[in-house]
Design a protein around this motif. Structure first.
Motif, PDB file in Angstrom:
ATOM      1  N   SER A   9       0.811  -0.997  -0.039  1.00 10.76           N
ATOM      2  CA  SER A   9       0.043   0.051  -0.036  1.00 10.76           C
ATOM      3  C   SER A   9       0.807   1.197   0.013  1.00 10.76           C
ATOM      4  N   VAL A  10       2.055   1.374   0.618  1.00  9.37           N
ATOM      5  CA  VAL A  10       2.940   2.302   0.736  1.00  9.37           C
ATOM      6  C   VAL A  10       3.600   2.442  -0.812  1.00  9.37           C
ATOM      7  N   GLU A  11       3.747   1.449  -1.414  1.00 10.16           N
ATOM      8  CA  GLU A  11       4.150   1.344  -2.774  1.00 10.16           C
ATOM      9  C   GLU A  11       3.308   2.208  -3.591  1.00 10.16           C
ATOM     10  N   LYS A  12       2.057   1.612  -3.688  1.00  9.84           N
ATOM     11  CA  LYS A  12       0.992   2.577  -4.448  1.00  9.84           C
ATOM     12  C   LYS A  12       0.618   3.810  -4.206  1.00  9.84           C
ATOM     13  N   PHE A  13       1.001   4.087  -2.970  1.00 12.38           N
ATOM     14  CA  PHE A  13       0.907   5.663  -2.459  1.00 12.38           C
ATOM     15  C   PHE A  13       1.983   6.563  -3.073  1.00 12.38           C
ATOM     16  N   LYS A  14       3.138   5.908  -3.080  1.00  8.04           N
ATOM     17  CA  LYS A  14       4.298   6.541  -3.619  1.00  8.04           C
ATOM     18  C   LYS A  14       3.697   6.719  -5.010  1.00  8.04           C
ATOM     19  N   GLU A  15       3.271   5.892  -5.905  1.00  7.65           N
ATOM     20  CA  GLU A  15       2.935   6.016  -7.151  1.00  7.65           C
ATOM     21  C   GLU A  15       2.051   6.910  -7.460  1.00  7.65           C
ATOM     22  N   MET A  37      -1.617  12.695   4.792  1.00  6.70           N
ATOM     23  CA  MET A  37      -2.319  12.331   3.230  1.00  6.70           C
ATOM     24  C   MET A  37      -2.211  10.981   3.012  1.00  6.70           C
ATOM     25  N   TYR A  38      -1.590  10.165   3.584  1.00  5.84           N
ATOM     26  CA  TYR A  38      -1.690   8.693   3.377  1.00  5.84           C
ATOM     27  C   TYR A  38      -2.773   8.340   3.950  1.00  5.84           C
ATOM     28  N   GLU A  39      -3.101   8.794   5.189  1.00  6.38           N
ATOM     29  CA  GLU A  39      -4.249   8.056   5.822  1.00  6.38           C
ATOM     30  C   GLU A  39      -5.669   8.838   4.862  1.00  6.38           C
ATOM     31  N   ASP A  40      -5.665   9.868   4.388  1.00  5.04           N
ATOM     32  CA  ASP A  40      -6.752  10.435   3.390  1.00  5.04           C
ATOM     33  C   ASP A  40      -6.811   9.371   2.386  1.00  5.04           C
ATOM     34  N   TRP A  41      -5.475   9.226   1.723  1.00  3.89           N
ATOM     35  CA  TRP A  41      -5.484   8.612   0.485  1.00  3.89           C
ATOM     36  C   TRP A  41      -6.164   6.988   0.738  1.00  3.89           C
ATOM     37  N   TYR A  42      -5.510   6.279   1.908  1.00  2.76           N
ATOM     38  CA  TYR A  42      -6.128   5.064   2.449  1.00  2.76           C
ATOM     39  C   TYR A  42      -7.519   4.918   2.523  1.00  2.76           C
ATOM     40  N   LEU A  43      -7.998   5.944   3.148  1.00  3.00           N
ATOM     41  CA  LEU A  43      -9.557   5.871   3.399  1.00  3.00           C
ATOM     42  C   LEU A  43     -10.445   6.347   2.266  1.00  3.00           C
ATOM     43  N   LEU A  44      -9.961   7.377   1.508  1.00  4.96           N
ATOM     44  CA  LEU A  44     -10.903   7.958   0.575  1.00  4.96           C
ATOM     45  C   LEU A  44     -10.653   7.090  -0.884  1.00  4.96           C
ATOM     46  N   GLY A  45      -9.537   6.673  -0.919  1.00  2.17           N
ATOM     47  CA  GLY A  45      -9.354   6.234  -2.286  1.00  2.17           C
ATOM     48  C   GLY A  45      -8.543   7.178  -3.367  1.00  2.17           C
ATOM     49  N   GLU A  46      -8.164   6.866  -4.354  1.00  2.82           N
ATOM     50  CA  GLU A  46      -7.401   7.427  -5.399  1.00  2.82           C
ATOM     51  C   GLU A  46      -8.280   8.433  -6.204  1.00  2.82           C
TER      52      GLU A  46
END
Length: 131
Positions: A9-15, A37-46
């Motif tokens: 998931s961290v790799e996907k966030f970096k991308e 930022m990561y938490e928002d991305w993880y919870l809300l999605g791309e």
């Protein structure tokens, strides 16, 4: 030395961050942190609109929206209040405060005779004594 493998998931966030360079600027400006930022991305999605509507005033818009929402909530609550019910609640609170004051005065009275005589209070709230 071998490079440590990151969580997928961290790799996907970096991308995701590489695809949205404005997010790096937001963190550098101090408007947010990588953790947030990561938490928002993880919870809300791309695909969340938050990522497409990013601007320099994003924080200000959010705080203004919260203020407006809060005021609207308060105004809605005031419109739906029953004056008699509010008066009853105020009366109950007043009685509770009176009971608390009575208990406190009993505890203060048990400390000593001098304080017990002063617990009823002087006739005038701003009495001055001469030295």
């Amino acid at each position: 030395m071998a490079k440590k493998k990151l969580h997928p998931s961290v790799e996907k966030f970096k991308e995701f961050v590489k695809a949205h360079p404005e997010l790096v600027q937001e963190v550098r400006k101090g408007n947010t942190t990588w953790q947030e930022m990561y938490e928002d991305w993880y919870l809300l999605g791309e695909d969340d609109p938050k990522w497409t509507n990013k601007s320099n005033n994003d924080k200000d818009e959010k705080s203004e929206e919260k203020k407006t929402d809060w005021i609207g909530t308060i105004m809605g609550a005031v419109k739906n209040m029953d004056p008699e019910q509010v008066q009853g609640q105020i009366h109950n609170i007043s009685q509770a405060l009176g009971a608390i004051q009575g208990v406190l005065s009993q505890f203060q009275g048990s400390k000593g005779g001098q304080q017990a005589s002063n617990s009823s209070g002087p006739a005038h709230p701003f009495s001055f004594r001469q030295d």
